[in-house]
Motif scaffolding. Structure first.
Motif, PDB file in Angstrom:
ATOM      1  N   ALA A  65       0.882  -1.167   0.000  1.00 15.03           N
ATOM      2  CA  ALA A  65       0.000   0.000   0.000  1.00 15.03           C
ATOM      3  C   ALA A  65       0.916   1.212   0.000  1.00 15.03           C
ATOM      4  CB  ALA A  65      -0.917  -0.014   1.220  1.00 15.03           C
ATOM      5  N   GLN A  69      -5.201   5.292  -3.020  1.00 17.36           N
ATOM      6  CA  GLN A  69      -6.357   4.853  -2.259  1.00 17.36           C
ATOM      7  C   GLN A  69      -6.339   3.342  -2.071  1.00 17.36           C
ATOM      8  OE1 GLN A  69      -8.391   7.109  -0.955  1.00 17.36           O
ATOM      9  NE2 GLN A  69      -7.312   8.784  -1.982  1.00 17.36           N
ATOM     10  N   ALA A  70      -7.305   2.841  -1.306  1.00 12.08           N
ATOM     11  CA  ALA A  70      -7.438   1.403  -1.100  1.00 12.08           C
ATOM     12  C   ALA A  70      -8.221   0.780  -2.249  1.00 12.08           C
ATOM     13  CB  ALA A  70      -8.150   1.127   0.228  1.00 12.08           C
ATOM     14  N   ASP A  71      -7.796  -0.416  -2.659  1.00 13.36           N
ATOM     15  CA  ASP A  71      -8.492  -1.144  -3.722  1.00 13.36           C
ATOM     16  C   ASP A  71      -9.541  -2.052  -3.082  1.00 13.36           C
ATOM     17  OD1 ASP A  71      -9.313  -2.766  -5.840  1.00 13.36           O
ATOM     18  OD2 ASP A  71      -7.354  -2.641  -6.818  1.00 13.36           O
ATOM     19  N   GLU A  72     -10.798  -1.592  -3.132  1.00 10.33           N
ATOM     20  CA  GLU A  72     -11.887  -2.333  -2.491  1.00 10.33           C
ATOM     21  C   GLU A  72     -12.115  -3.687  -3.140  1.00 10.33           C
ATOM     22  OE1 GLU A  72     -13.490  -1.673   0.165  1.00 10.33           O
ATOM     23  OE2 GLU A  72     -12.853   0.386   0.567  1.00 10.33           O
ATOM     24  N   TRP A  93       0.220   6.461   2.851  1.00  8.44           N
ATOM     25  CA  TRP A  93      -1.024   5.728   2.586  1.00  8.44           C
ATOM     26  C   TRP A  93      -1.928   5.744   3.820  1.00  8.44           C
ATOM     27  CZ3 TRP A  93      -3.788   1.517   4.307  1.00  8.44           C
ATOM     28  CH2 TRP A  93      -4.774   1.024   3.453  1.00  8.44           C
ATOM     29  N   ARG A  96      -4.183   8.776   4.202  1.00  8.08           N
ATOM     30  CA  ARG A  96      -5.266   8.947   3.232  1.00  8.08           C
ATOM     31  C   ARG A  96      -6.352   7.881   3.333  1.00  8.08           C
ATOM     32  NH1 ARG A  96      -3.232  10.304  -2.733  1.00  8.08           N
ATOM     33  NH2 ARG A  96      -5.478  10.649  -2.858  1.00  8.08           N
ATOM     34  N   ASN A  97      -6.116   6.826   4.124  1.00  5.45           N
ATOM     35  CA  ASN A  97      -7.036   5.694   4.083  1.00  5.45           C
ATOM     36  C   ASN A  97      -7.443   5.191   5.468  1.00  5.45           C
ATOM     37  OD1 ASN A  97      -7.079   4.794   1.004  1.00  5.45           O
ATOM     38  ND2 ASN A  97      -4.970   5.366   1.506  1.00  5.45           N
ATOM     39  N   ALA A 100      -9.961   2.120   5.338  1.00  7.58           N
ATOM     40  CA  ALA A 100      -9.331   0.843   5.004  1.00  7.58           C
ATOM     41  C   ALA A 100      -8.509   0.324   6.181  1.00  7.58           C
ATOM     42  CB  ALA A 100      -8.453   1.002   3.774  1.00  7.58           C
ATOM     43  N   ASN A 222      -3.291  -0.550  -3.670  1.00  8.04           N
ATOM     44  CA  ASN A 222      -3.472   0.905  -3.590  1.00  8.04           C
ATOM     45  C   ASN A 222      -3.782   1.552  -4.939  1.00  8.04           C
ATOM     46  OD1 ASN A 222      -0.636   0.300  -4.311  1.00  8.04           O
ATOM     47  ND2 ASN A 222      -0.406   2.523  -4.351  1.00  8.04           N
TER      48      ASN A 222
END
Length: 262
Positions: A65, A69-72, A93, A96-97, A100, A222
């Motif tokens: 990461a 952003q996080a990869d849902e 990271w 910003r997340n 997550a 990410n």
């Protein structure tokens, strides 16, 4: 086929970056050529202990990461299918997340969170560029990258990390010694699942689904807009259907080369 074609801009961008990192700029006509010392970089491998059960593969999934952003797509698959994984997070990271991060912390049986550095700077203690990214450049800067990442993790409520993986997963040997002296094992890998998240969905799925007993897979969690994430999610299901045993790095014995885990 369409997915591979859609990923081509990312592949071209990655190749351009790689060329920029490895091809020096030509000097102006008549200018003296000044050569700096060559920096020997290594990209360590890591394997885990065999399962010792015929036809039963054991692999370790690791995800970087870095920023973004996080990869849902990947996260939801890991949680829904109850698949353990080791996640390497940067301080950038984490900022910003928070949502997550909350998911990771709510599932301690699945996720082991480890150190990917403070600012995603290659852990190389000599000035150079790796895939176009400027290295830390000194032992002090390598230490700051490692310790700054760990400090951000602790401030976010994450247990103290034991593993480190630097940006680009490349190091010089002296930096490896410095990181080990800080108490970390360095996480190499044996299967590059998504080519830095730049590959298409189909080839990413094929790469990860081909993982064998003892493999450590590296992918990214990410880049939610990249096609590779779709391939990662599908490959996780493929492997589970085959009866693969998923483990985190701290769950099993392991061995890395270049003295990264000794």
């Amino acid at each position: 086929m369409n997915r591979i074609l859609l990923a081509s801009p990312f592949l071209l961008a990655g190749l351009t970056t790689l060329c920029a990192a490895e091809t020096p700029l030509l000097p102006a006509a008549g200018a003296p050529v000044i050569k700096g010392p060559a920096v020997k970089l290594v990209e360590p491998h890591l394997h885990i202990a065999r399962s010792n059960i015929a036809g039963h593969a054991r692999i370790a999934l690791t995800f970087d990461a870095c920023m973004g952003q996080a990869d849902e797509r990947i996260m939801s698959t890991l949680v829904r299918e109850r698949i353990p994984a080791t996640i390497f997070v940067t301080a950038r990271w984490l900022k910003r997340n928070p949502a997550a991060l909350a998911v990771f912390l709510q599932n301690p049986d699945l996720f082991e969170l480890e150190n990917h550095g403070e600012n995603h700077i290659p852990a190389v203690d000599t000035p150079t560029r790796v895939y176009g990214i400027a290295s830390a450049g000194s032992p002090q800067a390598v230490r700051q990258e490692v310790e700054g990442g760990a400090a951000a993790m602790l401030a976010s409520g994450i247990p103290a990390p034991h593993w480190f993986r630097g940006s680009t997963a490349k190091y010089d040997l002296s930096a490896i010694g410095e990181i080990r002296a800080l108490g970390y094992r360095i996480a190499g890998y044996s299967v590059n699942g998504d080519g830095g998240s730049l590959l298409g969905a189909a080839i990413t799925e094929k790469r990860i689904a081909s993982a064998k007993d003892r493999d450590v897979v590296i992918s990214h969690i990410n880049q939610p807009t990249h096609a590779a994430g779709e391939g990662v999610a599908k490959a996780l299901v493929d492997l589970k259907v085959k009866g693969t045993e998923f483990v985190r790095l701290d769950d099993v014995d392991d061995m890395g080369d270049d003295r990264t885990t000794e």
